[in-house]
Write an enzyme that holds these catalytic residues in place. Structure first.
Site, PDB file in Angstrom:
ATOM      1  CB  SER A  55      79.674 -49.089 -19.263  1.00  0.00           C
ATOM      2  OG  SER A  55      80.471 -48.186 -19.989  1.00  0.00           O
ATOM      3  CD  GLU A  62      66.609 -45.165  -2.199  1.00  0.00           C
ATOM      4  OE1 GLU A  62      66.025 -45.613  -1.204  1.00  0.00           O
ATOM      5  OE2 GLU A  62      67.341 -45.871  -2.931  1.00  0.00           O
ATOM      6  CB  SER A  63      67.744 -42.049  -8.794  1.00  0.00           C
ATOM      7  OG  SER A  63      67.714 -41.702 -10.160  1.00  0.00           O
ATOM      8  CG  HIS A  68      80.238 -44.648 -18.761  1.00  0.00           C
ATOM      9  ND1 HIS A  68      79.606 -45.717 -19.354  1.00  0.00           N
ATOM     10  CD2 HIS A  68      79.282 -43.755 -18.446  1.00  0.00           C
ATOM     11  CE1 HIS A  68      78.308 -45.464 -19.414  1.00  0.00           C
ATOM     12  NE2 HIS A  68      78.088 -44.281 -18.866  1.00  0.00           N
ATOM     13  CB  CYS A  83      64.402 -39.103  -5.816  1.00  0.00           C
ATOM     14  SG  CYS A  83      64.806 -38.872  -7.549  1.00  0.00           S
TER      15      CYS A  83
END
Length: 139
Positions: A55, A62-63, A68, A83
């Site tokens: 994970s 930007e985010s 996983h 974003c």
């Protein structure tokens, strides 16, 4: 239609277990994917489970890009959310699928943060499937 962000949710199957089971390799792939998608990396963290599975997340200005993995099934659950107008999340997704050597991908693109007239927000979802032949060096 203006949107605050683009969120790609990807079910990747037929992935190379040696790639998706290696936390360091995935980190390298994600850092390069962020670069190709014109994203600014801020931090990353990856965890290798015992006996298998990874994970991890790369936080970008930007985010984020997260994953996983289930190497025993050749499966990876991938998220790429950005974003702003400069990032290209689809380039990042394509690069990751190529590096994972995915045979199949079910992709949902969610356009998030679409402002309504009453100052509430909604989203739209576009979903598609792709059969890929990446193990033989074909795109």
């Amino acid at each position: 239609m203006d949107t605050i962000g683009h969120h790609y949710i990807v079910e990747a199957a037929g992935c190379d277990p040696n790639v998706i089971g290696d936390a360091n390799k995935i980190r390298e792939i994600f850092l390069e994917a962020a670069k190709r998608g014109n994203m600014e990396v801020k931090a990353s963290y990856f965890f290798k489970f015992s006996p298998m599975g990874v994970s991890g997340v790369v936080i970008v200005a930007e985010s984020h890009i997260s994953v996983h993995t289930w190497p025993e099934k050749g499966y990876a659950a991938l998220d790429v959310y950005t974003c702003g107008e400069n990032a290209d999340p689809e380039k990042a997704v394509d690069y990751i699928l190529e590096q994972f050597k995915a045979q199949y991908a079910h992709v949902s693109e969610i356009k998030r943060g679409i402002e309504e007239e009453d100052r509430t927000f909604t989203h739209t979802i576009l979903t598609w499937e792709e059969r890929l032949d990446r193990r033989n060096g074909k795109p």
